[in-house]
Design a protein around this motif. Structure first.
Motif, PDB file in Angstrom:
ATOM      1  N   THR A 191       0.847  -1.190   0.000  1.00 44.11           N
ATOM      2  CA  THR A 191       0.000   0.000   0.000  1.00 44.11           C
ATOM      3  C   THR A 191       0.879   1.234   0.000  1.00 44.11           C
ATOM      4  O   THR A 191       1.763   1.378   0.849  1.00 44.11           O
ATOM      5  CB  THR A 191      -0.924   0.008   1.236  1.00 44.11           C
ATOM      6  N   LEU A 192       0.645   2.123  -0.972  1.00 37.38           N
ATOM      7  CA  LEU A 192       1.411   3.356  -1.094  1.00 37.38           C
ATOM      8  C   LEU A 192       0.577   4.543  -0.644  1.00 37.38           C
ATOM      9  O   LEU A 192      -0.630   4.619  -0.959  1.00 37.38           O
ATOM     10  CB  LEU A 192       1.855   3.581  -2.544  1.00 37.38           C
ATOM     11  N   ASP A 193       1.186   5.469   0.097  1.00 42.66           N
ATOM     12  CA  ASP A 193       0.531   6.738   0.398  1.00 42.66           C
ATOM     13  C   ASP A 193       0.430   7.560  -0.873  1.00 42.66           C
ATOM     14  O   ASP A 193       1.333   7.546  -1.717  1.00 42.66           O
ATOM     15  CB  ASP A 193       1.328   7.522   1.440  1.00 42.66           C
ATOM     16  N   VAL A 194      -0.654   8.317  -1.000  1.00 46.94           N
ATOM     17  CA  VAL A 194      -0.875   9.144  -2.189  1.00 46.94           C
ATOM     18  C   VAL A 194      -1.085  10.595  -1.765  1.00 46.94           C
ATOM     19  O   VAL A 194      -1.967  10.892  -0.950  1.00 46.94           O
ATOM     20  CB  VAL A 194      -2.098   8.664  -2.996  1.00 46.94           C
ATOM     21  N   ILE A 202      -4.233  12.321   0.064  1.00 49.35           N
ATOM     22  CA  ILE A 202      -5.620  12.105  -0.364  1.00 49.35           C
ATOM     23  C   ILE A 202      -6.058  10.660  -0.183  1.00 49.35           C
ATOM     24  O   ILE A 202      -7.184  10.305  -0.522  1.00 49.35           O
ATOM     25  CB  ILE A 202      -5.832  12.542  -1.822  1.00 49.35           C
ATOM     26  N   GLY A 203      -5.169   9.835   0.369  1.00 44.78           N
ATOM     27  CA  GLY A 203      -5.526   8.444   0.606  1.00 44.78           C
ATOM     28  C   GLY A 203      -4.367   7.516   0.313  1.00 44.78           C
ATOM     29  O   GLY A 203      -3.196   7.904   0.370  1.00 44.78           O
ATOM     30  N   THR A 204      -4.694   6.285   0.002  1.00 45.57           N
ATOM     31  CA  THR A 204      -3.694   5.269  -0.320  1.00 45.57           C
ATOM     32  C   THR A 204      -4.130   4.514  -1.569  1.00 45.57           C
ATOM     33  O   THR A 204      -5.314   4.541  -1.954  1.00 45.57           O
ATOM     34  CB  THR A 204      -3.500   4.271   0.829  1.00 45.57           C
ATOM     35  N   THR A 205      -3.177   3.851  -2.185  1.00 50.00           N
ATOM     36  CA  THR A 205      -3.487   2.968  -3.308  1.00 50.00           C
ATOM     37  C   THR A 205      -2.849   1.612  -3.056  1.00 50.00           C
ATOM     38  O   THR A 205      -1.683   1.530  -2.655  1.00 50.00           O
ATOM     39  CB  THR A 205      -3.016   3.567  -4.652  1.00 50.00           C
ATOM     40  N   ASP A 206      -3.625   0.553  -3.236  1.00 47.27           N
ATOM     41  CA  ASP A 206      -3.098  -0.804  -3.109  1.00 47.27           C
ATOM     42  C   ASP A 206      -2.502  -1.217  -4.451  1.00 47.27           C
ATOM     43  O   ASP A 206      -3.122  -1.042  -5.505  1.00 47.27           O
ATOM     44  CB  ASP A 206      -4.205  -1.779  -2.713  1.00 47.27           C
ATOM     45  N   VAL A 207      -1.291  -1.761  -4.390  1.00 50.16           N
ATOM     46  CA  VAL A 207      -0.553  -2.084  -5.604  1.00 50.16           C
ATOM     47  C   VAL A 207      -0.285  -3.586  -5.659  1.00 50.16           C
ATOM     48  O   VAL A 207       0.141  -4.193  -4.668  1.00 50.16           O
ATOM     49  CB  VAL A 207       0.784  -1.310  -5.659  1.00 50.16           C
ATOM     50  N   GLY A 227      -7.782   2.155  -5.381  1.00 50.63           N
ATOM     51  CA  GLY A 227      -7.905   3.080  -4.252  1.00 50.63           C
ATOM     52  C   GLY A 227      -7.878   4.508  -4.740  1.00 50.63           C
ATOM     53  O   GLY A 227      -8.612   4.889  -5.657  1.00 50.63           O
ATOM     54  N   ALA A 228      -7.007   5.327  -4.133  1.00 56.55           N
ATOM     55  CA  ALA A 228      -6.912   6.728  -4.523  1.00 56.55           C
ATOM     56  C   ALA A 228      -6.455   6.880  -5.975  1.00 56.55           C
ATOM     57  O   ALA A 228      -6.767   7.870  -6.643  1.00 56.55           O
ATOM     58  CB  ALA A 228      -5.955   7.473  -3.591  1.00 56.55           C
ATOM     59  N   ILE A 229      -5.677   5.916  -6.461  1.00 59.15           N
ATOM     60  CA  ILE A 229      -5.309   5.852  -7.880  1.00 59.15           C
ATOM     61  C   ILE A 229      -5.833   4.533  -8.421  1.00 59.15           C
ATOM     62  O   ILE A 229      -5.564   3.467  -7.858  1.00 59.15           O
ATOM     63  CB  ILE A 229      -3.789   5.938  -8.084  1.00 59.15           C
ATOM     64  N   ASN A 299       2.425  18.268 -15.735  1.00 60.73           N
ATOM     65  CA  ASN A 299       2.196  18.871 -14.424  1.00 60.73           C
ATOM     66  C   ASN A 299       2.098  17.777 -13.371  1.00 60.73           C
ATOM     67  O   ASN A 299       1.476  16.727 -13.601  1.00 60.73           O
ATOM     68  CB  ASN A 299       0.906  19.699 -14.420  1.00 60.73           C
ATOM     69  N   GLU A 300       2.704  18.014 -12.211  1.00 59.97           N
ATOM     70  CA  GLU A 300       2.633  17.044 -11.121  1.00 59.97           C
ATOM     71  C   GLU A 300       1.182  16.752 -10.759  1.00 59.97           C
ATOM     72  O   GLU A 300       0.369  17.669 -10.586  1.00 59.97           O
ATOM     73  CB  GLU A 300       3.368  17.606  -9.894  1.00 59.97           C
ATOM     74  N   LEU A 301       0.846  15.463 -10.665  1.00 59.51           N
ATOM     75  CA  LEU A 301      -0.512  15.058 -10.318  1.00 59.51           C
ATOM     76  C   LEU A 301      -0.541  14.316  -8.979  1.00 59.51           C
ATOM     77  O   LEU A 301      -1.263  14.710  -8.072  1.00 59.51           O
ATOM     78  CB  LEU A 301      -1.090  14.177 -11.421  1.00 59.51           C
ATOM     79  N   TYR A 302       0.249  13.260  -8.862  1.00 60.40           N
ATOM     80  CA  TYR A 302       0.307  12.485  -7.621  1.00 60.40           C
ATOM     81  C   TYR A 302       1.763  12.182  -7.278  1.00 60.40           C
ATOM     82  O   TYR A 302       2.580  11.925  -8.161  1.00 60.40           O
ATOM     83  CB  TYR A 302      -0.403  11.131  -7.765  1.00 60.40           C
ATOM     84  N   THR A 303       2.072  12.168  -5.985  1.00 61.76           N
ATOM     85  CA  THR A 303       3.318  11.617  -5.469  1.00 61.76           C
ATOM     86  C   THR A 303       2.955  10.480  -4.529  1.00 61.76           C
ATOM     87  O   THR A 303       2.208  10.682  -3.560  1.00 61.76           O
ATOM     88  CB  THR A 303       4.146  12.686  -4.740  1.00 61.76           C
ATOM     89  N   THR A 304       3.445   9.285  -4.837  1.00 59.26           N
ATOM     90  CA  THR A 304       3.090   8.095  -4.069  1.00 59.26           C
ATOM     91  C   THR A 304       4.366   7.399  -3.602  1.00 59.26           C
ATOM     92  O   THR A 304       5.395   7.440  -4.284  1.00 59.26           O
ATOM     93  CB  THR A 304       2.256   7.110  -4.908  1.00 59.26           C
ATOM     94  N   PHE A 305       4.281   6.733  -2.434  1.00 64.05           N
ATOM     95  CA  PHE A 305       5.481   6.082  -1.919  1.00 64.05           C
ATOM     96  C   PHE A 305       5.127   5.054  -0.854  1.00 64.05           C
ATOM     97  O   PHE A 305       4.074   5.136  -0.200  1.00 64.05           O
ATOM     98  CB  PHE A 305       6.464   7.102  -1.341  1.00 64.05           C
ATOM     99  N   GLY A 306       6.025   4.088  -0.691  1.00 60.86           N
ATOM    100  CA  GLY A 306       5.849   3.043   0.309  1.00 60.86           C
ATOM    101  C   GLY A 306       6.684   1.835  -0.048  1.00 60.86           C
ATOM    102  O   GLY A 306       7.551   1.889  -0.919  1.00 60.86           O
TER     103      GLY A 306
END
Length: 324
Positions: A191-194, A202-207, A227-229, A299-306
């Motif tokens: 799961t990455l933070d978004v 704005i939430g998380t995305t499961d990858v 999820g968020a993405i 343009n920057e849209l999302y930064t995700t990490f985990g």
């Protein structure tokens, strides 16, 4: 941020961090290490960042980056929106996204423009660090490595031994190349933070990343994000030495590895959409620390990490035989 309260990132990095970042030349060759102790200290109405380095290197990069024992010490304007570096060692700023800071600043002593990404992984007790060093748009060197944090290193022999053991292991691991499983299929999951372009979570995305080798240097990959993405995309990936390629059908691009770290750019076919990533193998279990930044119309849209954990499947490139 109030006058007497440090930012979220400043709170997360409290303590003294110990690491042995590797030094790579622009082609990706390992040239040595830079032993580092560092800390960012919040005191009243000011924040000071200090760093002690021991450049254990040879060749032209040593002449450029060795500080001859001089201690880095510079002021920081600390906030949850920007961390501004006020010199004399570094001038520029960092952009916090919770436990991640993406920084761009200039070093007069090194005469380089740096892009530095630091991600704190509390559950692993690690800081995953990297710096790309440029002359304008020309890459001249890369520093990267893992750090551990201590609160009592000066007074506790057990802590000192822990750091010593960690640095010895880093010396072995840091030179390992970024090579994914060669013969075995499997999955990365996590799961990455978004965060959005305003740095708000704005939430998380499961990858889920389904991975199947097709040769000793290539594989097919499908990435599913929910999820968020919400995204699913597939591609063929291949590797020639430290250069990685992504060859459709859904994304096209390439990347270059510096030890355990891989930087890549992937363009989504038929869209004004792309992904810039920094993926790091943080252990010998193929655990991936991923920092993925998505752009819409440049343009920057999302930064995700985990962290994404690897589950091994079957050997799909088993021994072959020819019958008489």
């Amino acid at each position: 941020m109030s006058e007497n309260k440090p930012s979220k990132f400043q709170q997360a990095i409290t303590g003294e961090w110990h690491g042995l970042p590797s030094v790579f030349d622009a082609d990706g060759s390992h040239t040595g290490f830079n032993k580092v102790n560092r800390s960012s200290v919040f005191e009243g109405d000011k924040t000071t960042y200090w760093m002690e380095t021991n450049f254990q290197n040879s060749g032209p990069l040593r002449n450029r980056f060795d500080t001859a024992g001089a201690k880095f010490e510079f002021g920081v304007i600390d906030s949850d929106k920007d961390r501004v570096y006020c010199g004399p060692d570094f001038m520029g700023s960092g952009k916090p996204y919770g436990l991640l800071v993406d920084s761009n600043y200039y070093s007069p002593g090194w005469n380089t423009d740096l892009r530095t990404v630091n991600l704190i992984l509390p559950e692993h007790g690690l800081q995953v660090y990297s710096s790309q060093l440029f002359e304008a748009d020309t890459l001249v060197a890369v520093f990267n490595g893992l750090y551990v944090v201590t609160q009592d290193h000066d007074t506790n022999p057990e802590t000192q031994k822990f750091v010593e053991n960690f640095l010895e292991q880093e010396q072995l691991d840091a030179k390992k190349p970024f090579i994914l499983p060669v013969k075995t299929s499997g999955q990365w999951t996590g799961t990455l933070d978004v965060h959005d372009a305003s740095q708000e979570k704005i939430g998380t995305t499961d990858v889920v990343i389904d991975y199947t080798p097709t040769s000793l240097r290539s594989a097919t990959v499908t990435v599913t994000m929910t999820g968020a993405i919400e995204r699913t995309f597939s591609y063929k990936r291949s590797r020639v030495d430290s250069v990685h390629s992504f060859e459709g059908p859904d994304v096209y691009g390439n990347g270059r590895a510096y030890g355990r770290y891989l930087w890549s750019t992937q363009h989504f076919y038929g869209e004004a959409f792309k992904l810039k990533s920094r993926d790091t193998l943080i252990d010998d279990k193929y655990s991936l620390c991923s920092v993925w930044q998505f752009y819409q119309s440049n343009n920057e849209l999302y930064t995700t990490f985990g962290v994404l954990d690897w589950t091994e499947g079957e050997n799909v490139l088993a021994a072959r035989y020819v019958k008489d």
